[in-house]
Enzyme design. Structure first.
Site, PDB file in Angstrom:
ATOM      1  N   GLY A   1       0.827  -1.214   0.000  1.00  0.00           N
ATOM      2  CA  GLY A   1       0.000   0.000   0.000  1.00  0.00           C
ATOM      3  C   GLY A   1       0.858   1.259   0.000  1.00  0.00           C
ATOM      4  O   GLY A   1       2.094   1.193  -0.076  1.00  0.00           O
TER       5      GLY A   1
ATOM      6  N   LYS B   1      -9.532   2.092   4.740  1.00  0.00           N
ATOM      7  CA  LYS B   1      -9.299   3.470   5.213  1.00  0.00           C
ATOM      8  C   LYS B   1     -10.220   4.532   4.630  1.00  0.00           C
ATOM      9  O   LYS B   1      -9.968   5.722   4.798  1.00  0.00           O
ATOM     10  CB  LYS B   1      -7.850   3.857   4.956  1.00  0.00           C
ATOM     11  CG  LYS B   1      -7.488   3.803   3.478  1.00  0.00           C
ATOM     12  CD  LYS B   1      -6.173   4.510   3.186  1.00  0.00           C
ATOM     13  CE  LYS B   1      -5.992   4.629   1.697  1.00  0.00           C
ATOM     14  NZ  LYS B   1      -4.832   5.325   1.274  1.00  0.00           N
TER      15      LYS B   1
ATOM     16  N   SER C   1      -4.313   7.037  13.693  1.00  0.00           N
ATOM     17  CA  SER C   1      -4.642   8.238  12.930  1.00  0.00           C
ATOM     18  C   SER C   1      -5.002   9.381  13.869  1.00  0.00           C
ATOM     19  O   SER C   1      -5.556   9.164  14.958  1.00  0.00           O
ATOM     20  CB  SER C   1      -5.851   7.922  12.042  1.00  0.00           C
ATOM     21  OG  SER C   1      -6.397   9.099  11.519  1.00  0.00           O
TER      22      SER C   1
ATOM     23  N   TYR D   1     -14.699   3.951  10.514  1.00  0.00           N
ATOM     24  CA  TYR D   1     -13.247   3.906  10.265  1.00  0.00           C
ATOM     25  C   TYR D   1     -12.485   4.467  11.481  1.00  0.00           C
ATOM     26  O   TYR D   1     -11.571   3.839  12.003  1.00  0.00           O
ATOM     27  CB  TYR D   1     -12.888   4.718   9.002  1.00  0.00           C
ATOM     28  CG  TYR D   1     -11.436   5.114   8.961  1.00  0.00           C
ATOM     29  CD1 TYR D   1     -10.459   4.193   8.614  1.00  0.00           C
ATOM     30  CD2 TYR D   1     -11.034   6.401   9.333  1.00  0.00           C
ATOM     31  CE1 TYR D   1      -9.119   4.545   8.627  1.00  0.00           C
ATOM     32  CE2 TYR D   1      -9.698   6.757   9.334  1.00  0.00           C
ATOM     33  CZ  TYR D   1      -8.742   5.833   8.984  1.00  0.00           C
ATOM     34  OH  TYR D   1      -7.415   6.182   9.017  1.00  0.00           O
TER      35      TYR D   1
ATOM     36  N   LYS E   1      -9.816   2.718  14.588  1.00  0.00           N
ATOM     37  CA  LYS E   1      -8.499   3.164  15.051  1.00  0.00           C
ATOM     38  C   LYS E   1      -8.504   3.310  16.581  1.00  0.00           C
ATOM     39  O   LYS E   1      -7.562   2.924  17.263  1.00  0.00           O
ATOM     40  CB  LYS E   1      -8.090   4.474  14.373  1.00  0.00           C
ATOM     41  CG  LYS E   1      -7.869   4.341  12.876  1.00  0.00           C
ATOM     42  CD  LYS E   1      -6.757   3.340  12.547  1.00  0.00           C
ATOM     43  CE  LYS E   1      -6.632   3.045  11.080  1.00  0.00           C
ATOM     44  NZ  LYS E   1      -5.726   1.930  10.766  1.00  0.00           N
TER      45      LYS E   1
ATOM     46  N   ASN F   1      -9.212  11.705  -1.014  1.00  0.00           N
ATOM     47  CA  ASN F   1      -8.303  12.606  -0.299  1.00  0.00           C
ATOM     48  C   ASN F   1      -7.870  13.770  -1.186  1.00  0.00           C
ATOM     49  O   ASN F   1      -7.872  13.678  -2.414  1.00  0.00           O
ATOM     50  CB  ASN F   1      -7.074  11.842   0.208  1.00  0.00           C
ATOM     51  CG  ASN F   1      -7.470  10.811   1.259  1.00  0.00           C
ATOM     52  OD1 ASN F   1      -7.389   9.616   1.021  1.00  0.00           O
ATOM     53  ND2 ASN F   1      -7.932  11.273   2.405  1.00  0.00           N
TER      54      ASN F   1
HETATM   55  C1  UD1 Z   1      -9.311  12.226   7.501  1.00  0.00           C
HETATM   56  C2  UD1 Z   1      -8.692  12.057   8.860  1.00  0.00           C
HETATM   57  C3  UD1 Z   1      -7.482  11.181   8.784  1.00  0.00           C
HETATM   58  C4  UD1 Z   1      -7.837   9.870   8.130  1.00  0.00           C
HETATM   59  C5  UD1 Z   1      -8.361  10.165   6.740  1.00  0.00           C
HETATM   60  C6  UD1 Z   1      -8.767   8.892   6.045  1.00  0.00           C
HETATM   61  C7  UD1 Z   1      -9.014  13.951  10.379  1.00  0.00           C
HETATM   62  C8  UD1 Z   1      -8.522  15.266  10.830  1.00  0.00           C
HETATM   63  N1  UD1 Z   1      -8.308  13.371   9.411  1.00  0.00           N
HETATM   64  O1  UD1 Z   1      -8.459  12.957   6.686  1.00  0.00           O
HETATM   65  O2  UD1 Z   1      -6.978  10.943  10.063  1.00  0.00           O
HETATM   66  O3  UD1 Z   1      -6.735   9.033   8.065  1.00  0.00           O
HETATM   67  O4  UD1 Z   1      -9.532  10.971   6.888  1.00  0.00           O
HETATM   68  O5  UD1 Z   1      -9.132   9.173   4.719  1.00  0.00           O
HETATM   69  O6  UD1 Z   1      -9.994  13.426  10.859  1.00  0.00           O
HETATM   70  N2  UD1 Z   1     -10.906  18.327   0.624  1.00  0.00           N
HETATM   71  C9  UD1 Z   1     -11.473  19.110  -0.354  1.00  0.00           C
HETATM   72  N3  UD1 Z   1     -11.813  18.529  -1.543  1.00  0.00           N
HETATM   73  C10 UD1 Z   1     -11.598  17.204  -1.806  1.00  0.00           C
HETATM   74  C11 UD1 Z   1     -10.998  16.403  -0.798  1.00  0.00           C
HETATM   75  C12 UD1 Z   1     -10.679  16.998   0.397  1.00  0.00           C
HETATM   76  O7  UD1 Z   1     -11.691  20.316  -0.167  1.00  0.00           O
HETATM   77  O8  UD1 Z   1     -11.940  16.752  -2.904  1.00  0.00           O
HETATM   78  C13 UD1 Z   1     -10.523  18.937   1.904  1.00  0.00           C
HETATM   79  C14 UD1 Z   1     -11.244  18.341   3.114  1.00  0.00           C
HETATM   80  O9  UD1 Z   1     -12.423  19.027   3.361  1.00  0.00           O
HETATM   81  C15 UD1 Z   1     -10.188  18.543   4.192  1.00  0.00           C
HETATM   82  C16 UD1 Z   1      -8.860  18.453   3.452  1.00  0.00           C
HETATM   83  O10 UD1 Z   1      -9.158  18.682   2.098  1.00  0.00           O
HETATM   84  O11 UD1 Z   1     -10.293  19.823   4.733  1.00  0.00           O
HETATM   85  C17 UD1 Z   1      -8.181  17.112   3.606  1.00  0.00           C
HETATM   86  O12 UD1 Z   1      -9.108  16.094   3.298  1.00  0.00           O
HETATM   87  P1  UD1 Z   1      -8.689  14.572   3.161  1.00  0.00           P
HETATM   88  O13 UD1 Z   1      -7.496  14.463   2.270  1.00  0.00           O
HETATM   89  O14 UD1 Z   1      -9.905  13.805   2.792  1.00  0.00           O
HETATM   90  O15 UD1 Z   1      -8.176  14.149   4.587  1.00  0.00           O
HETATM   91  P2  UD1 Z   1      -8.885  14.316   6.047  1.00  0.00           P
HETATM   92  O16 UD1 Z   1     -10.354  14.398   5.896  1.00  0.00           O
HETATM   93  O17 UD1 Z   1      -8.197  15.390   6.778  1.00  0.00           O
END
Ligand code: UD1
Length: 338
Positions: free
Chosen positions: A10, A85, A125, A150, A154, A200
């Protein structure tokens, strides 16, 4: 010394295998390839010049786990990445997440508890903190009720390890609470390979930059932060991988003060979604097509780490900047779409 890396094909697992091999460890990988490709083995081998041992099976199969340990009595440590995840999917399929993420952990710990002295690193996490009351987040911040199955796996996973360590002093374990991993190996031979539409932020950005997605949706710009978008702590996956190696060495060299410890693994710096987009535009020279949309349910406003415990105790510190990590993510995206 031989280290078992579950989920070693992974994203974080493969980078950790490389760092382990760089430090002279022999590695055996178990992966069921549900979210990874066997080709990753070639990427690892191209970087380190050494092909890790690999067994393809599902850790939910207890008989296979027993059989594996009966054939590999020389395992000195286990780094356990194998887990599901996707937050959204976990809400749809909670029992799948509890089975995947918890039964496998129990089977591994059962084997290690019988083994005598054993060393175990768990992928946890920052999600365990939920919306923490204070920034940066220390390991003493309370664990909040989980927002998703999820996240709950953890939290429960950490509890399972803590309870097991209490009754088995020979079991030495560390949970690493990751903040937001991103990027790829600088060689661009391994990196993140999300299946389907990325959930993500960073892979969505690089896929939009390369033209695979039309537009990035920024989930909300009305949060109480400087530019209104959410703040996260983005850590280069190679820095995160190195944290596993130093944590493992701490256990192997019996430097640990207690037989169960927890560390935050982040950079200590918070970046907003718009800052991440700017970083992408800076390092790629590509203007990103994005629009602001509604908030995504369940997102916390801000989460970044106080890393002083890991800095002090493990002698580890994240070295890469957001731009370094973004450069590697972009190089990887360009390579896999070439
Ligand atoms: C969250 C968890 C992390 C976990 C992960 C699993 C928290 C703080 N973090 O990550 O521990 O391992 O989920 O997937 O709880 N965003 C956009 N547009 C997109 C995608 C994301 O604006 O298309 C923004 C989200 O709103 C966020 C940031 O980008 O503010 C990061 O998002 P993402 O990469 O999904 O990670 P987390 O949600 O922080």
């Amino acid at each position: 010394m031989k280290i078992l890396v579950t989920g070693g094909l992974g994203f974080i697992g493969s980078h950790t295998v490389v760092e382990l091999q760089n430090e002279g460890f022999d590695v055996v990988i178990i992966d069921n390839c549900s979210n990874a490709s066997e080709d990753v083995l070639d990427g690892i081998t191209a970087i380190t010049g050494e092909k890790p041992e690999f067994e393809k099976f599902d850790l939910r199969d207890k008989t296979k786990v027993l059989d594996f340990f009966s054939r590999h009595k020389d395992i000195d440590g286990v780094i356990h990445f194998a887990a599901s995840k996707a937050v959204g999917e976990s809400v749809e399929k909670p029992l799948l997440y509890y089975e995947n993420n918890l039964s496998t952990l129990v089977y591994l710990l059962q084997q290690l508890s019988q083994k005598g002295k054993s060393h175990f690193i768990f992928s946890s996490s920052c999600t365990v903190y939920g919306q923490a009351d204070e920034m940066p987040i220390t390991e003493n911040a309370p664990v909040k009720p989980a927002e998703s199955p999820y996240g709950n796996t953890k939290q429960i996973g950490e509890e399972i390890i803590r309870d097991s360590c209490k009754v088995t002093p020979e079991l030495q374990a560390i949970s690493l609470r990751y903040f937001n991993p991103m990027g790829a190996h600088p060689s661009a031979k391994i990196g993140e390979l999300p299946l389907g539409v990325p959930q993500n932020l960073v892979p969505f950005i690089t896929q939009t930059g390369i033209g695979l997605r039309e537009q990035l949706s920024v989930f909300g710009d009305d949060y109480p932060t400087e530019d209104g978008t959410c703040i996260r702590d983005y850590i280069h996956v190679v820095d995160l991988a190195k944290a596993h190696v130093v944590a493992l060495k701490r256990l192997l060299e019996s430097k640990n003060e207690k037989n169960y410890e927890v560390f935050n693994v982040g950079t200590g710096t918070g970046s907003s979604v718009l800052e991440v987009i700017k970083s992408f535009e800076r390092v790629s020279g590509v203007k990103l097509n994005y629009k602001i949309v509604d908030r995504r349910p369940g997102d916390v406003i801000s989460a970044y780490a106080d890393t002083s415990r890991a800095n002090r105790t493990l002698g580890w510190k994240a070295e890469s900047t957001l731009d370094d990590a973004m450069r590697s993510a972009w190089l990887w995206e360009k390579k896999i779409r070439a």
